[in-house]
Design a protein around this motif. Structure first.
Motif, PDB file in Angstrom:
ATOM      1  N   GLY A 169      61.750  62.984  -3.365  1.00 14.16           N
ATOM      2  CA  GLY A 169      61.101  63.707  -4.462  1.00 14.16           C
ATOM      3  C   GLY A 169      61.758  65.036  -4.788  1.00 14.16           C
ATOM      4  N   GLY A 170      62.932  65.305  -4.181  1.00 17.18           N
ATOM      5  CA  GLY A 170      63.666  66.506  -4.543  1.00 17.18           C
ATOM      6  C   GLY A 170      63.862  67.531  -3.447  1.00 17.18           C
ATOM      7  N   PHE A 171      63.636  67.136  -2.210  1.00 17.26           N
ATOM      8  CA  PHE A 171      63.824  68.084  -1.118  1.00 17.26           C
ATOM      9  C   PHE A 171      65.004  67.679  -0.258  1.00 17.26           C
ATOM     10  CE2 PHE A 171      63.108  69.810   3.097  1.00 17.26           C
ATOM     11  CZ  PHE A 171      62.881  71.135   2.788  1.00 17.26           C
ATOM     12  N   PRO A 172      65.939  68.568  -0.027  1.00 14.07           N
ATOM     13  CA  PRO A 172      65.919  70.014  -0.269  1.00 14.07           C
ATOM     14  C   PRO A 172      66.564  70.452  -1.588  1.00 14.07           C
ATOM     15  CG  PRO A 172      67.767  69.536   1.152  1.00 14.07           C
ATOM     16  CD  PRO A 172      67.061  68.215   0.876  1.00 14.07           C
ATOM     17  N   GLY A 173      67.043  69.521  -2.406  1.00 13.73           N
ATOM     18  CA  GLY A 173      67.806  69.875  -3.603  1.00 13.73           C
ATOM     19  C   GLY A 173      67.084  70.778  -4.583  1.00 13.73           C
ATOM     20  N   ILE A 174      65.817  70.514  -4.877  1.00 17.90           N
ATOM     21  CA  ILE A 174      65.073  71.331  -5.853  1.00 17.90           C
ATOM     22  C   ILE A 174      64.890  72.762  -5.335  1.00 17.90           C
ATOM     23  CG2 ILE A 174      62.854  71.645  -7.036  1.00 17.90           C
ATOM     24  CD1 ILE A 174      64.553  69.455  -8.351  1.00 17.90           C
ATOM     25  N   PRO A 175      64.403  72.967  -4.108  1.00 17.08           N
ATOM     26  CA  PRO A 175      64.306  74.357  -3.626  1.00 17.08           C
ATOM     27  C   PRO A 175      65.659  75.068  -3.602  1.00 17.08           C
ATOM     28  CG  PRO A 175      63.012  72.916  -2.222  1.00 17.08           C
ATOM     29  CD  PRO A 175      63.784  72.037  -3.162  1.00 17.08           C
ATOM     30  N   LEU A 176      66.717  74.356  -3.247  1.00 11.77           N
ATOM     31  CA  LEU A 176      68.049  74.969  -3.249  1.00 11.77           C
ATOM     32  C   LEU A 176      68.464  75.371  -4.666  1.00 11.77           C
ATOM     33  CD1 LEU A 176      69.915  72.695  -0.686  1.00 11.77           C
ATOM     34  CD2 LEU A 176      69.314  75.118  -0.396  1.00 11.77           C
ATOM     35  N   ALA A 177      68.157  74.518  -5.641  1.00 14.00           N
ATOM     36  CA  ALA A 177      68.488  74.828  -7.038  1.00 14.00           C
ATOM     37  C   ALA A 177      67.733  76.057  -7.517  1.00 14.00           C
ATOM     38  CB  ALA A 177      68.194  73.624  -7.928  1.00 14.00           C
ATOM     39  N   ILE A 178      66.508  76.229  -7.049  1.00 12.55           N
ATOM     40  CA  ILE A 178      65.729  77.413  -7.419  1.00 12.55           C
ATOM     41  C   ILE A 178      66.320  78.654  -6.751  1.00 12.55           C
ATOM     42  CG2 ILE A 178      63.468  78.530  -7.151  1.00 12.55           C
ATOM     43  CD1 ILE A 178      62.270  75.620  -7.418  1.00 12.55           C
ATOM     44  N   MET A 179      66.699  78.532  -5.492  1.00 12.35           N
ATOM     45  CA  MET A 179      67.245  79.663  -4.746  1.00 12.35           C
ATOM     46  C   MET A 179      68.637  80.079  -5.221  1.00 12.35           C
ATOM     47  SD  MET A 179      66.068  78.745  -0.846  1.00 12.35           S
ATOM     48  CE  MET A 179      67.115  80.021  -0.183  1.00 12.35           C
ATOM     49  N   PHE A 180      69.411  79.110  -5.720  1.00 13.02           N
ATOM     50  CA  PHE A 180      70.795  79.363  -6.130  1.00 13.02           C
ATOM     51  C   PHE A 180      70.992  78.923  -7.585  1.00 13.02           C
ATOM     52  CE2 PHE A 180      70.798  78.627  -1.519  1.00 13.02           C
ATOM     53  CZ  PHE A 180      71.366  79.825  -1.085  1.00 13.02           C
ATOM     54  N   PRO A 181      70.468  79.681  -8.537  1.00  8.09           N
ATOM     55  CA  PRO A 181      70.514  79.261  -9.938  1.00  8.09           C
ATOM     56  C   PRO A 181      71.927  79.197 -10.526  1.00  8.09           C
ATOM     57  CG  PRO A 181      69.677  81.494  -9.749  1.00  8.09           C
ATOM     58  CD  PRO A 181      69.789  80.950  -8.350  1.00  8.09           C
ATOM     59  N   ASP A 182      72.894  79.832  -9.902  1.00 12.12           N
ATOM     60  CA  ASP A 182      74.264  79.795 -10.414  1.00 12.12           C
ATOM     61  C   ASP A 182      75.058  78.596  -9.899  1.00 12.12           C
ATOM     62  OD1 ASP A 182      73.846  82.096 -11.889  1.00 12.12           O
ATOM     63  OD2 ASP A 182      74.516  83.405 -10.264  1.00 12.12           O
ATOM     64  N   ALA A 183      74.485  77.842  -8.981  1.00  9.68           N
ATOM     65  CA  ALA A 183      75.140  76.640  -8.449  1.00  9.68           C
ATOM     66  C   ALA A 183      74.551  75.411  -9.135  1.00  9.68           C
ATOM     67  CB  ALA A 183      74.931  76.540  -6.937  1.00  9.68           C
ATOM     68  N   HIS A 184      75.341  74.345  -9.179  1.00  3.68           N
ATOM     69  CA  HIS A 184      74.857  73.090  -9.760  1.00  3.68           C
ATOM     70  C   HIS A 184      74.565  72.095  -8.642  1.00  3.68           C
ATOM     71  CE1 HIS A 184      74.131  70.134 -12.837  1.00  3.68           C
ATOM     72  NE2 HIS A 184      74.671  69.266 -12.002  1.00  3.68           N
ATOM     73  N   PHE A 185      73.477  71.338  -8.777  1.00  5.72           N
ATOM     74  CA  PHE A 185      73.050  70.384  -7.762  1.00  5.72           C
ATOM     75  C   PHE A 185      72.921  68.994  -8.359  1.00  5.72           C
ATOM     76  CE2 PHE A 185      71.846  74.522  -6.398  1.00  5.72           C
ATOM     77  CZ  PHE A 185      72.076  74.508  -5.035  1.00  5.72           C
ATOM     78  N   THR A 186      73.493  68.011  -7.675  1.00  6.13           N
ATOM     79  CA  THR A 186      73.342  66.603  -8.037  1.00  6.13           C
ATOM     80  C   THR A 186      72.446  65.975  -6.984  1.00  6.13           C
ATOM     81  OG1 THR A 186      75.544  66.561  -9.030  1.00  6.13           O
ATOM     82  CG2 THR A 186      74.563  64.433  -8.445  1.00  6.13           C
ATOM     83  N   LEU A 187      71.302  65.458  -7.417  1.00  2.94           N
ATOM     84  CA  LEU A 187      70.341  64.832  -6.514  1.00  2.94           C
ATOM     85  C   LEU A 187      70.404  63.327  -6.694  1.00  2.94           C
ATOM     86  CD1 LEU A 187      69.438  67.809  -6.613  1.00  2.94           C
ATOM     87  CD2 LEU A 187      67.091  66.983  -6.400  1.00  2.94           C
TER      88      LEU A 187
END
Length: 141
Positions: free
Chosen positions: A7-25
């Motif tokens: 459901g998005g863990f840990p990718g979603i919290p990481l995306a919130i913490m690091f808004p300048d990085a891009h995340f592929t889930l």
């Protein structure tokens, strides 16, 4: 890249913490990716790409691959190793690689990968009994 993101863990919290990085889930189960898509829409996150598929079929290169115990480590390394960019380590930064949450006695399993690794005990940061055997494994590329 977050492999087996559920459901998005840990990718979603990481995306919130690091808004300048891009995340592929990535998750192979479509209804889990639908949850991720809803979270992205509801939060307005612009730095997340959800993918319904398998890690070994994803194209692209990533600085880090994170996951939560989706398979034994040798198999996981085989899926993602060539997707990790090789870059010079910046001062004070973690070299590109794998960050893997897993529990139990991992030395034999990790030795089978043939890669150097470091193990960080999570119970150093959390008091709950659940975290007693949980670890973050780091394998630098």
């Amino acid at each position: 890249m977050d492999v087996g993101c559920g459901g998005g863990f840990p990718g979603i919290p990481l995306a919130i913490m690091f808004p300048d990085a891009h995340f592929t889930l990535i998750d192979s189960i479509g209804k889990k990716i639908k949850v991720v898509q809803e979270v992205i829409a509801d939060t307005g996150l612009l730095n997340v790409t959800p993918v319904n598929g398998r890690a070994e079929n994803v194209t692209g290169r990533f600085d880090y691959v994170v996951s939560r115990a989706v398979t034994e480590m040798k198999t996981f390394v085989g899926w993602v190793w060539n997707k990790i960019d090789i870059k010079e380590q910046g001062e004070g930064k973690l070299a590109n690689g794998i960050l893997y949450l897993k529990g139990g006695d991992l030395d034999e399993e990790l030795s089978a990968t043939g890669k150097p690794y470091a193990i960080y005990d999570i119970n150093r940061f959390f008091e709950e009994d659940f975290f007693d055997t949980k670890k973050v494994v780091y394998i630098p590329r």
